[in-house]
Design a protein around this motif. Structure first.
Motif, PDB file in Angstrom:
ATOM      1  N   LEU A  16      39.383  33.022  76.889  1.00 52.92           N
ATOM      2  CA  LEU A  16      38.057  33.171  77.352  1.00 52.92           C
ATOM      3  C   LEU A  16      38.403  34.121  78.681  1.00 52.92           C
ATOM      4  N   LEU A  17      39.771  33.995  79.241  1.00 54.11           N
ATOM      5  CA  LEU A  17      40.024  34.867  80.249  1.00 54.11           C
ATOM      6  C   LEU A  17      40.191  36.419  79.992  1.00 54.11           C
ATOM      7  N   TYR A  22      38.339  41.789  79.752  1.00 55.86           N
ATOM      8  CA  TYR A  22      37.477  42.842  78.957  1.00 55.86           C
ATOM      9  C   TYR A  22      36.211  43.058  79.260  1.00 55.86           C
ATOM     10  N   VAL A  23      35.465  42.323  79.722  1.00 53.22           N
ATOM     11  CA  VAL A  23      34.253  42.557  80.170  1.00 53.22           C
ATOM     12  C   VAL A  23      34.126  43.444  81.336  1.00 53.22           C
ATOM     13  N   MET A  24      34.827  42.918  82.365  1.00 53.25           N
ATOM     14  CA  MET A  24      35.144  43.619  83.699  1.00 53.25           C
ATOM     15  C   MET A  24      35.476  45.086  83.526  1.00 53.25           C
ATOM     16  N   VAL A  25      36.615  45.120  82.765  1.00 53.56           N
ATOM     17  CA  VAL A  25      37.088  46.648  82.184  1.00 53.56           C
ATOM     18  C   VAL A  25      35.973  47.427  81.500  1.00 53.56           C
ATOM     19  N   LEU A  26      35.359  46.810  80.728  1.00 59.85           N
ATOM     20  CA  LEU A  26      34.248  47.725  80.126  1.00 59.85           C
ATOM     21  C   LEU A  26      33.163  47.809  80.880  1.00 59.85           C
ATOM     22  N   ALA A  27      32.660  46.983  81.769  1.00 64.07           N
ATOM     23  CA  ALA A  27      31.796  47.253  82.852  1.00 64.07           C
ATOM     24  C   ALA A  27      32.290  48.459  83.957  1.00 64.07           C
ATOM     25  N   TYR A  28      33.673  48.615  84.301  1.00 69.49           N
ATOM     26  CA  TYR A  28      33.940  49.608  85.153  1.00 69.49           C
ATOM     27  C   TYR A  28      33.830  50.885  84.352  1.00 69.49           C
ATOM     28  N   LEU A  84      36.229  40.746  68.174  1.00 67.36           N
ATOM     29  CA  LEU A  84      37.572  40.147  68.045  1.00 67.36           C
ATOM     30  C   LEU A  84      37.492  38.786  68.536  1.00 67.36           C
ATOM     31  N   LEU A  85      37.186  38.792  69.752  1.00 68.75           N
ATOM     32  CA  LEU A  85      36.997  37.621  70.865  1.00 68.75           C
ATOM     33  C   LEU A  85      35.910  36.741  70.717  1.00 68.75           C
ATOM     34  N   LEU A  86      34.508  37.241  70.513  1.00 67.15           N
ATOM     35  CA  LEU A  86      33.555  36.412  70.707  1.00 67.15           C
ATOM     36  C   LEU A  86      33.345  35.322  69.773  1.00 67.15           C
ATOM     37  N   PRO A  87      33.943  35.756  68.421  1.00 72.57           N
ATOM     38  CA  PRO A  87      33.953  34.454  67.313  1.00 72.57           C
ATOM     39  C   PRO A  87      34.922  33.376  67.572  1.00 72.57           C
ATOM     40  N   VAL A  88      35.889  33.735  68.510  1.00 72.15           N
ATOM     41  CA  VAL A  88      36.870  32.684  68.696  1.00 72.15           C
ATOM     42  C   VAL A  88      36.154  31.595  69.652  1.00 72.15           C
ATOM     43  N   LEU A  89      35.292  32.299  70.547  1.00 76.67           N
ATOM     44  CA  LEU A  89      34.851  31.641  71.787  1.00 76.67           C
ATOM     45  C   LEU A  89      33.452  30.741  71.361  1.00 76.67           C
ATOM     46  N   ILE A  90      32.836  31.399  70.459  1.00 75.03           N
ATOM     47  CA  ILE A  90      31.557  30.863  70.167  1.00 75.03           C
ATOM     48  C   ILE A  90      31.456  30.907  68.410  1.00 75.03           C
ATOM     49  N   LYS A  91      31.218  29.627  67.903  1.00 74.93           N
ATOM     50  CA  LYS A  91      31.229  29.536  66.439  1.00 74.93           C
ATOM     51  C   LYS A  91      30.123  29.961  65.795  1.00 74.93           C
ATOM     52  N   ARG A  92      29.075  29.918  66.183  1.00 68.35           N
ATOM     53  CA  ARG A  92      27.969  30.575  65.930  1.00 68.35           C
ATOM     54  C   ARG A  92      27.789  31.959  65.546  1.00 68.35           C
ATOM     55  N   LEU A  93      28.909  32.761  66.084  1.00 68.31           N
ATOM     56  CA  LEU A  93      28.910  34.355  66.048  1.00 68.31           C
ATOM     57  C   LEU A  93      29.861  34.492  64.835  1.00 68.31           C
ATOM     58  N   ARG A  94      30.153  33.416  63.972  1.00 72.72           N
ATOM     59  CA  ARG A  94      31.119  33.811  63.016  1.00 72.72           C
ATOM     60  C   ARG A  94      30.373  34.163  61.766  1.00 72.72           C
ATOM     61  N   ASN A  95      29.464  34.995  61.895  1.00 72.01           N
ATOM     62  CA  ASN A  95      29.097  35.845  60.778  1.00 72.01           C
ATOM     63  C   ASN A  95      28.746  37.127  60.989  1.00 72.01           C
ATOM     64  N   VAL A  96      28.678  37.981  60.062  1.00 74.79           N
ATOM     65  CA  VAL A  96      28.742  39.711  60.360  1.00 74.79           C
ATOM     66  C   VAL A  96      27.448  39.769  60.882  1.00 74.79           C
ATOM     67  N   PHE A  97      26.236  39.055  60.563  1.00 80.06           N
ATOM     68  CA  PHE A  97      24.756  39.349  61.094  1.00 80.06           C
ATOM     69  C   PHE A  97      24.613  39.130  62.566  1.00 80.06           C
ATOM     70  N   SER A  98      25.406  38.079  63.001  1.00 85.15           N
ATOM     71  CA  SER A  98      24.988  37.416  64.237  1.00 85.15           C
ATOM     72  C   SER A  98      25.882  38.450  65.057  1.00 85.15           C
ATOM     73  N   MET A  99      27.045  38.782  64.896  1.00 85.55           N
ATOM     74  CA  MET A  99      27.887  39.747  65.434  1.00 85.55           C
ATOM     75  C   MET A  99      27.358  41.207  65.677  1.00 85.55           C
TER      76      MET A  99
END
Length: 152
Positions: A16-17, A22-28, A84-99
């Motif tokens: 999560l950290l 990652y989101v902060m670096v991406l926003a920058y 790579l990271l979101l499916p670890v944090l949110i189980k509902r995103l563990r399919n290619v269509f959701s991602m």
């Protein structure tokens, strides 16, 4: 068994950290970096799929560090951690269509904001490359998860 539960919880907090970082670096990079300041005020757009990509491939001149960070691979690398990271944090995103849907929506939002605030061009090819990067990240997660859990 209890130690295993604590290790899993600690790993999830670390991931999560890492995602927040990652989101902060991406926003920058997408809104505040020196490059964004250099294109500030530009109003341009490309709504024809694969136009920028084909132009880029036509001018391809071998691999270099610049290639890894500019438009083509840079857009894919920018969204790879999301897949790579979101499916670890949110189980509902563990399919290619959701991602794919999440990545495309987020990329569309970024392109709209960059266009609205005149921080670069709205480019449908960027959305294609960003989404591709997230899907490749997701596929990496899937392979790693199957190896970790021993599932086929």
């Amino acid at each position: 068994m209890q130690l295993n539960k604590h290790i899993k919880k600690s790993l999830k907090i670390i991931i999560l950290l890492a995602f927040i970082g990652y989101v902060m670096v991406l926003a920058y990079l997408l809104f505040f970096s020196q490059y964004r300041n250099s294109v500030q005020g530009i109003v341009a757009y490309n709504i024809i799929p694969f136009q920028s990509i084909s132009r880029y491939l036509d001018n391809f001149n071998g691999f270099s560090f610049r290639l890894m960070t500019d438009n083509f691979f840079g857009n894919m690398l920018a969204f790879y951690p999301m897949g790579l990271l979101l499916p670890v944090l949110i189980k509902r995103l563990r399919n290619v269509f959701s991602m794919t849907g999440i990545a495309f929506t987020f990329s569309f939002l970024v392109e709209c904001l960059q266009f609205l605030f005149r921080l670069g061009a709205f480019d449908v090819d960027d959305m294609i490359l960003n989404t591709t990067g997230a899907v490749v990240g997701y596929l990496t997660f899937t392979v790693g998860y199957k190896i970790y859990t021993g599932k086929k």
